[in-house]
Design an enzyme around this catalytic site. Structure first.
Site, short mmCIF file in Angstrom:
data_model
loop_
_atom_site.label_atom_id
_atom_site.label_comp_id
_atom_site.label_asym_id
_atom_site.label_seq_id
_atom_site.Cartn_x
_atom_site.Cartn_y
_atom_site.Cartn_z
CG ASP A 15 -4.62 5.27 2.20
OD1 ASP A 15 -3.48 4.98 1.83
OD2 ASP A 15 -5.51 5.66 1.42
CE LYS A 20 0.16 2.22 13.46
NZ LYS A 20 -0.68 3.22 14.17
CG ASN A 48 -1.69 0.04 -6.80
OD1 ASN A 48 -0.72 -0.59 -6.40
ND2 ASN A 48 -2.85 -0.53 -7.03
CB ALA A 49 0.62 0.06 -2.26
CG HIS A 51 2.94 0.11 2.46
ND1 HIS A 51 3.18 -1.24 2.38
CD2 HIS A 51 1.64 0.27 2.11
CE1 HIS A 51 2.07 -1.85 1.98
NE2 HIS A 51 1.13 -0.96 1.81
NE ARG A 147 -4.57 -15.82 -20.55
CZ ARG A 147 -5.34 -16.85 -20.86
NH1 ARG A 147 -4.90 -18.06 -20.74
NH2 ARG A 147 -6.59 -16.65 -21.25
NE ARG A 256 -5.87 10.42 -5.77
CZ ARG A 256 -6.42 9.36 -6.35
NH1 ARG A 256 -7.21 9.50 -7.39
NH2 ARG A 256 -6.21 8.15 -5.87
CG ASP A 286 -2.86 9.61 17.29
OD1 ASP A 286 -3.53 8.75 16.68
OD2 ASP A 286 -1.86 10.17 16.79
P1 IMP Z 1 -5.70 1.64 -9.10
O1 IMP Z 1 -5.30 0.60 -8.12
O2 IMP Z 1 -4.61 2.66 -9.35
O3 IMP Z 1 -6.28 1.06 -10.37
O4 IMP Z 1 -6.89 2.48 -8.43
C1 IMP Z 1 -8.16 1.92 -8.21
C2 IMP Z 1 -8.78 2.46 -6.93
O5 IMP Z 1 -8.06 1.98 -5.80
C3 IMP Z 1 -8.75 3.99 -6.82
O6 IMP Z 1 -9.91 4.40 -6.13
C4 IMP Z 1 -7.52 4.26 -5.96
O7 IMP Z 1 -7.61 5.49 -5.28
C5 IMP Z 1 -7.58 3.09 -5.01
N1 IMP Z 1 -6.27 2.70 -4.47
C6 IMP Z 1 -5.33 1.94 -5.09
N2 IMP Z 1 -4.26 1.76 -4.29
C7 IMP Z 1 -4.53 2.39 -3.13
C8 IMP Z 1 -3.83 2.53 -1.90
O8 IMP Z 1 -2.72 2.02 -1.69
N3 IMP Z 1 -4.45 3.26 -0.92
C9 IMP Z 1 -5.68 3.80 -1.11
N4 IMP Z 1 -6.37 3.69 -2.23
C10 IMP Z 1 -5.82 2.98 -3.25
MG MG Z 2 -1.41 3.90 1.52
#
Ligand code: IMP
Ligand code: MG
Length: 338
Positions: A15, A20, A48-49, A51, A147, A256, A286
């Site tokens: 984050d 950007k 999990n990301a 953007h 594997r 969250r 900013d």
């Molecule tokens: P996981 O990648 O879902 O297994 O999460 C493992 C840890 O990485 C947790 O604390 C998540 O909140 C954090 N996390 C995973 N991906 C991101 C992301 O894109 N931004 C911020 N925190 C992340």
């Molecule tokens: Mg992010």
């Protein structure tokens, strides 16, 4: 043949506005008006990301598709990534409906597939304990290492599969950040992949090809998920609460509320030096400038400043004198541009 690779890496806990920065770079033009980058590639992580990208003033949110697609650049999901087919298809539909050329999106045949079982296991055993994103990321990487995983080449239509050719200038888009790295983060409060820029080479090129390393940082720290460095008491601090509201610190993926703290300048300097950052972008200036309170953690102390400008000068001076690579520093005051 690949000419060179530039890498965008997060210097904190994710984050940091990598989306950007990547999108700003992805739209760079050559002298003849053609796109400067031939390929944009993701090297790790999955959905999990989250953007956030602005195109012509309009906001888009993506999770796995690299940001090249917004500017007509081929976008590849690399072999180090994990892919949830349902969420990936939804993302493609969303981009198609928004008028982007989704034929540019390709997936490495070696990318691993996230299954419903992976998500179930993540929810049951990890989400609460570690505050994962509950997207099945860790169980999928576990199966990869054991594997017993499923490869994209066996699960996706052949026209989606990348031929693994790299050419021209490649822009590598990082996910998460260095302190979430499986080897360098505070284990087990980490993600399952390598977030450091050396892992960009897993796209299929040698380390000598890396030219610029764009380090994404923020002028204050945030953390989503569990982490002893970010105790829950931070959520109660009235000034930090105000900062979280001003900066709209809510996760793109999970919704969250992120824990917010003053910048840990020692950790930022360490991240710059460990990654080899040549071009540093510090975002959300900013936001902090509006707060009326200006602090950084440094040398075991919380250092306060009367004016925002004094904080910036202090941060820049300490980076200049402690980072031998002497990165260029860009201070960003906009959610859309650097
Ligand atoms: P996981 O990648 O879902 O297994 O999460 C493992 C840890 O990485 C947790 O604390 C998540 O909140 C954090 N996390 C995973 N991906 C991101 C992301 O894109 N931004 C911020 N925190 C992340
Ligand atoms: Mg992010």
């Amino acid at each position: 043949m690949i000419n060179k690779a530039d890498v965008v890496v997060g210097l904190a806990w994710g984050d940091e506005a990598k989306g950007k920065i990547t999108s700003q770079l992805a739209k760079t033009k050559s002298f003849d008006g053609s796109n400067y980058y031939d390929i944009v590639g993701r090297w790790a992580g999955g959905n999990n990301a989250g953007h956030t990208v602005f195109v012509d003033g309009k906001k888009y949110k993506t999770h796995l598709v690299p940001s090249g697609v917004f500017f007509g650049v081929k976008s590849v999901v690399g072999p180090g990534c994990v892919l949830n087919i349902k969420s990936f298809n939804e993302e493609i539909e969303y981009l198609k409906d928004s008028g982007f050329d989704t034929a540019l999106i390709k997936v490495s045949p070696r990318c691993h597939i996230v299954t419903d079982d992976h998500i179930e296991l993540d929810k049951r055993f990890l989400a609460e304990k570690l505050g994962t994103t509950a997207k099945g990321i860790a169980p999928c990487y576990a199966d990869k290492a054991a594997r017993i995983g499923t490869l994209a080449v066996h699960a996706l239509d052949s026209e989606m599969i990348w031929d693994e050719e790299l050419y021209g200038n490649v822009l590598c888009e990082g996910a998460q950040g260095v302190w979430l790295d499986i080897d360098h983060g505070l284990y087990p409060y980490v993600t399952s992949s390598t977030t450091f820029p050396y892992a960009a080479c897993s796209l299929g090129f040698p380390p000598q090809k890396i030219d610029k390393i764009w380090g994404a940082a923020k002028i204050y720290d945030t953390r989503s998920g569990e982490d002893p460095r970010f105790p829950a008491s931070l959520l109660e601090d009235p000034v930090l609460k105000m900062l979280a509201d001003l900066g709209q610190e809510y996760g793109v993926t999970t919704g969250r509320r992120r824990k917010v703290n003053w910048l840990n300048l020692n950790m930022l300097i360490l991240a710059i030096n460990k990654t080899g950052t040549t071009n540093l972008v510090i975002s959300k200036c900013d936001i902090l400038s509006q707060l009326g309170h200006y602090k950084v953690h440094y040398g075991g102390r919380l250092v306060s400043f009367k004016e925002f400008q004094q904080l910036l000068e202090f941060v820049e001076r300490e980076i200049k004198s402690n980072c031998p690579l002497n990165p260029s520093i860009t201070l960003s005051y906009s959610p859309e541009n650097i």
